[in-house]
Structures are given as structure tokens and as C-alpha cells.
Design an enzyme around this catalytic site. Structure first.
Site, PDB file in Angstrom:
ATOM      1  N   ARG A  40       3.304   8.332  -2.403  1.00  0.00           N
ATOM      2  CA  ARG A  40       4.722   8.697  -2.473  1.00  0.00           C
ATOM      3  C   ARG A  40       5.488   8.182  -3.681  1.00  0.00           C
ATOM      4  NH1 ARG A  40       3.070   8.286   2.623  1.00  0.00           N
ATOM      5  NH2 ARG A  40       3.460  10.091   3.953  1.00  0.00           N
ATOM      6  N   GLN A 109      -4.142   0.111   5.356  1.00  0.00           N
ATOM      7  CA  GLN A 109      -4.216   1.570   5.489  1.00  0.00           C
ATOM      8  C   GLN A 109      -5.084   2.142   4.374  1.00  0.00           C
ATOM      9  OE1 GLN A 109       0.113   3.024   6.433  1.00  0.00           O
ATOM     10  NE2 GLN A 109       0.239   1.045   5.462  1.00  0.00           N
ATOM     11  N   HIS A 127      -7.600   3.208   8.391  1.00  0.00           N
ATOM     12  CA  HIS A 127      -7.902   4.596   8.031  1.00  0.00           C
ATOM     13  C   HIS A 127      -9.332   4.763   7.511  1.00  0.00           C
ATOM     14  CE1 HIS A 127      -3.305   5.353   7.617  1.00  0.00           C
ATOM     15  NE2 HIS A 127      -3.714   5.378   8.862  1.00  0.00           N
ATOM     16  N   SER A 199       4.930   2.516   2.181  1.00  0.00           N
ATOM     17  CA  SER A 199       6.227   3.140   2.466  1.00  0.00           C
ATOM     18  C   SER A 199       6.556   3.089   3.957  1.00  0.00           C
ATOM     19  CB  SER A 199       6.212   4.596   1.993  1.00  0.00           C
ATOM     20  OG  SER A 199       5.262   5.329   2.743  1.00  0.00           O
TER      21      SER A 199
HETATM   22  P1  CNA Z   1       2.588   5.525   0.237  1.00  0.00           P
HETATM   23  O1  CNA Z   1       3.331   6.289   1.263  1.00  0.00           O
HETATM   24  O2  CNA Z   1       2.154   6.228  -1.002  1.00  0.00           O
HETATM   25  O3  CNA Z   1       3.497   4.271  -0.155  1.00  0.00           O
HETATM   26  C1  CNA Z   1       3.138   3.374  -1.161  1.00  0.00           C
HETATM   27  C2  CNA Z   1       4.307   2.434  -1.377  1.00  0.00           C
HETATM   28  O4  CNA Z   1       3.874   1.416  -2.267  1.00  0.00           O
HETATM   29  C3  CNA Z   1       5.533   3.093  -1.989  1.00  0.00           C
HETATM   30  O5  CNA Z   1       6.661   2.786  -1.200  1.00  0.00           O
HETATM   31  C4  CNA Z   1       5.641   2.472  -3.390  1.00  0.00           C
HETATM   32  O6  CNA Z   1       6.976   2.262  -3.772  1.00  0.00           O
HETATM   33  C5  CNA Z   1       4.921   1.173  -3.195  1.00  0.00           C
HETATM   34  N1  CNA Z   1       4.246   0.648  -4.394  1.00  0.00           N
HETATM   35  C6  CNA Z   1       3.507   1.311  -5.318  1.00  0.00           C
HETATM   36  N2  CNA Z   1       2.987   0.444  -6.209  1.00  0.00           N
HETATM   37  C7  CNA Z   1       3.424  -0.791  -5.838  1.00  0.00           C
HETATM   38  C8  CNA Z   1       3.227  -2.109  -6.359  1.00  0.00           C
HETATM   39  N3  CNA Z   1       2.462  -2.363  -7.431  1.00  0.00           N
HETATM   40  N4  CNA Z   1       3.848  -3.141  -5.718  1.00  0.00           N
HETATM   41  C9  CNA Z   1       4.628  -2.920  -4.622  1.00  0.00           C
HETATM   42  N5  CNA Z   1       4.849  -1.706  -4.088  1.00  0.00           N
HETATM   43  C10 CNA Z   1       4.235  -0.659  -4.690  1.00  0.00           C
HETATM   44  O7  CNA Z   1       1.265   4.850   0.865  1.00  0.00           O
HETATM   45  P2  CNA Z   1       1.074   4.162   2.291  1.00  0.00           P
HETATM   46  O8  CNA Z   1      -0.070   3.252   2.139  1.00  0.00           O
HETATM   47  O9  CNA Z   1       2.329   3.657   2.846  1.00  0.00           O
HETATM   48  O10 CNA Z   1       0.640   5.421   3.158  1.00  0.00           O
HETATM   49  C11 CNA Z   1      -0.484   5.368   3.900  1.00  0.00           C
HETATM   50  C12 CNA Z   1      -1.558   6.354   3.415  1.00  0.00           C
HETATM   51  C13 CNA Z   1      -1.831   6.349   1.948  1.00  0.00           C
HETATM   52  C14 CNA Z   1      -2.841   5.919   4.020  1.00  0.00           C
HETATM   53  O11 CNA Z   1      -3.303   6.935   4.861  1.00  0.00           O
HETATM   54  C15 CNA Z   1      -3.844   5.685   2.895  1.00  0.00           C
HETATM   55  O12 CNA Z   1      -5.129   6.050   3.252  1.00  0.00           O
HETATM   56  C16 CNA Z   1      -3.329   6.531   1.795  1.00  0.00           C
HETATM   57  N6  CNA Z   1      -3.776   6.179   0.429  1.00  0.00           N
HETATM   58  C17 CNA Z   1      -4.643   5.166   0.198  1.00  0.00           C
HETATM   59  C18 CNA Z   1      -5.041   4.869  -1.093  1.00  0.00           C
HETATM   60  C19 CNA Z   1      -6.017   3.739  -1.323  1.00  0.00           C
HETATM   61  O13 CNA Z   1      -6.901   3.528  -0.495  1.00  0.00           O
HETATM   62  N7  CNA Z   1      -5.874   2.994  -2.420  1.00  0.00           N
HETATM   63  C20 CNA Z   1      -4.525   5.602  -2.174  1.00  0.00           C
HETATM   64  C21 CNA Z   1      -3.634   6.661  -1.884  1.00  0.00           C
HETATM   65  C22 CNA Z   1      -3.253   6.925  -0.586  1.00  0.00           C
END
Ligand code: CNA
Length: 254
Positions: A40, A109, A127, A199
Site C-alpha cells: 500500500r 504477515q 500468511h 497498514s
Molecule cells: P501493506 O498494507 O502494504 O502496509 C505496509 C505498511 O508499511 C504501510 O503502512 C507503509 O507505510 C509501511 N512501511 C513501508 N515501509 C516502511 C518502513 N521502512 N518502515 C516503517 N513502515 C513502513 O502491508 P501489510 O503487511 O500491512 O499487509 C499485509 C499483506 C502484505 C500480507 O498478506 C503480506 O503477505 C503482504 N506482503 C508481504 C510482503 C513480504 O513478505 N515482504 C511484501 C508485499 C506484501
């Protein structure tokens, strides 16, 4: 001196120094500093998919896997599998805090396996993980990330001919009950709950925070979340920098 006199980093350091069973609950923002896009953020997968006419929710859904497996695997391979990504300071700081007896568990997650690569031992992957894969026949043949058959576009089990899918919870699928139970137990027993890089929009995972009974709820996220108003401490800074700084302060002074 009370924590009212301390800045946010000092407060978090003092709470984690006291802690013996803290839990970290994290999301995709924990791994952005490792070069893995989140969903996001402005640079996340949702923004990059905006003009394709297909939502990431669909491309990462059970329906897509069953009905359009080629689309599913193309999106999965390109966007969710990052074999060269390395743990960043958030991952290593959490491993250090576990080793020094302050942190009991990481509930994540994320599906990238980077907490384990950094040395964390107790990791609950709500997940699942792209590191593990299995074929969809009853035999459930297992494959590591390196062992997934490359061709054709949809990986096929060489032993039984079934599709080989990642052990990842897709949209439309349920979470593993044992992982959920273990996460709830850790959260209920925690003496501090640090939430970072999420998020808090994805349920049921985000709902697990309701099981935290104590004070010392900390939110570390670049942007605000629906839980900010309930937290005892909110830090809108990069989670890798915050946790790295706190771990340095705790472990340099022991
Ligand atoms: P999201 O909804 O994308 O939220 C990510 C949050 O992290 C946002 O609010 C950003 O503002 C914040 N953010 C980004 N970079 C930083 C940082 N360096 N420091 C602090 N805050 C930061 O992702 P969620 O994890 O909340 O949503 C859950 C989903 C995303 C799960 O089902 C995961 O499997 C899925 N996901 C996982 C990965 C991974 O495994 N690395 C990557 C992309 C998505």
C-alpha cells in the site's frame, strides 16, 4: 525519571529493556528496506498494478490460482519471490532482541522468510512462506524455493503431475489454525507488543492485536494506521532505523 520525560526512542528502549516476553507483530514494511515492495505504499504493488485492470487481491487469490494459474504464477514469481533479498536492520535487531531474552516471538504477515534468515527462532508466519511449496495432489509433495520445477510457466510436480503451489495463504483461503493459536498465545502473554511496518488493513491477521491485554503497545510505521489512537507510543519513522537504534542502545549498554 518517568517515561513521560523520555523521547520515543528512549521510551521504547526502556520498555524493551524491561521486557522478557515482548512480541513483534509485523508486515510488508519490515522488508521494504530489503528491496521488497509492500502493497500500500506509493512505491508498492497496488500502485504499480493500477493500470493493468487486475487487482493484486485477485492475482493473489485462490480463484486466480484455480482459474488462471498462468496469471497467478506470473504475478507471484515477479512480485513476491525475491530470492536475492537480504535481511535488513529490522530483521537483525529483532533476532538480537530474541537472543538477549527480551523478545519472545515475531508474528509476521510476511512471506519472504527474512526473519529466519536473520536468525530469529520463534517466527509465526500468518500468511505462510514462499520458501515452502507443495503439489496440490493428495501426496502433497514438498519443494523448497530452489527446487520448484521451472517449466512450464505453471510448475508441475515431476512425481505426480499436479500443480506445485506456494505455501502462502491466498485471498479466499483460511489461515493455519495452529499458527493463529500460537500467535494469540504469544500476544496474550506479551509484556510489550511492538507493531511495525503494517497498514493493519488485512484481516483476520490485524484482528490478532485485540488479544493483547497489557499496556506498552507500540506502533512503528511510516504512515498512520487504524490503531494509532489505541497505542501507548506511536513512531512514524522507518522501522529498520528505529529497531536498529533501539537494539544498539540495549546491547551496547549491557
Ligand atoms: P501493506 O498494507 O502494504 O502496509 C505496509 C505498511 O508499511 C504501510 O503502512 C507503509 O507505510 C509501511 N512501511 C513501508 N515501509 C516502511 C518502513 N521502512 N518502515 C516503517 N513502515 C513502513 O502491508 P501489510 O503487511 O500491512 O499487509 C499485509 C499483506 C502484505 C500480507 O498478506 C503480506 O503477505 C503482504 N506482503 C508481504 C510482503 C513480504 O513478505 N515482504 C511484501 C508485499 C506484501
Amino acid at each position: 525519571m518517568t517515561t513521560r520525560d523520555l523521547d520515543p526512542i528512549e521510551t521504547l528502549t526502556s520498555w524493551l529493556t524491561d521486557a522478557r516476553s515482548a512480541v513483534f507483530f509485523g508486515g510488508a514494511g519490515v522488508s521494504t528496506a530489503s528491496g521488497i515492495p509492500d502493497f500500500r505504499s506509493a512505491a508498492g504493488l497496488y500502485a504499480s498494478q493500477q493500470n493493468t485492470g487486475r487487482s493484486p487481491e485477485y492475482l493473489l487469490s485462490h480463484d486466480c490460482l484455480m482459474n488462471e494459474p498462468e496469471e497467478f504464477f506470473a504475478f507471484h514469481r515477479t512480485n513476491l519471490v525475491h530470492p536475492d533479498a537480504k535481511p535488513n536492520r529490522a530483521h537483525t535487531a529483532l533476532a538480537e532482541l530474541e537472543l538477549s531474552g527480551h523478545l519472545a516471538a515475531v508474528v509476521t504477515q510476511n512471506i519472504d522468510g527474512l526473519h529466519q534468515l536473520a536468525g530469529s527462532k520463534t517466527v509465526y508466519e500468518l500468511h505462510g512462506s514462499v520458501e515452502r511449496n507443495h503439489c496440490m495432489s493428495r501426496a502433497h509433495h514438498a519443494f523448497g524455493l530452489d527446487e520448484i520445477p521451472d517449466e512450464p510457466l505453471v510448475p508441475i510436480c515431476p512425481l505426480c503431475g499436479a500443480i506445485v503451489r506456494p505455501d502462502v495463504v491466498l485471498y479466499g483461503e483460511g489461515l493455519d489454525p495452529a499458527t493463529v493459536d500460537a500467535s494469540i498465545e504469544a500476544i496474550q502473554q506479551a509484556d510489550a507488543l511492538i507493531v511495525g511496518g503494517t497498514s493493519l488493513n488485512v484481516y483476520p491477521a490485524a484482528g490478532l492485536l485485540q488479544y493483547y491485554p497489557a499496556h506498552r503497545l507500540v506502533l512503528i510505521n511510516l504512515t498512520s494506521t487504524p490503531m494509532d489512537s489505541r497505542a501507548d507510543l506511536v513512531i512514524h519513522e522507518p522501522v529498520d532505523q528505529v529497531l536498529g537504534h533501539v537494539s544498539d542502545l540495549i546491547h551496547d549498554t549491557r
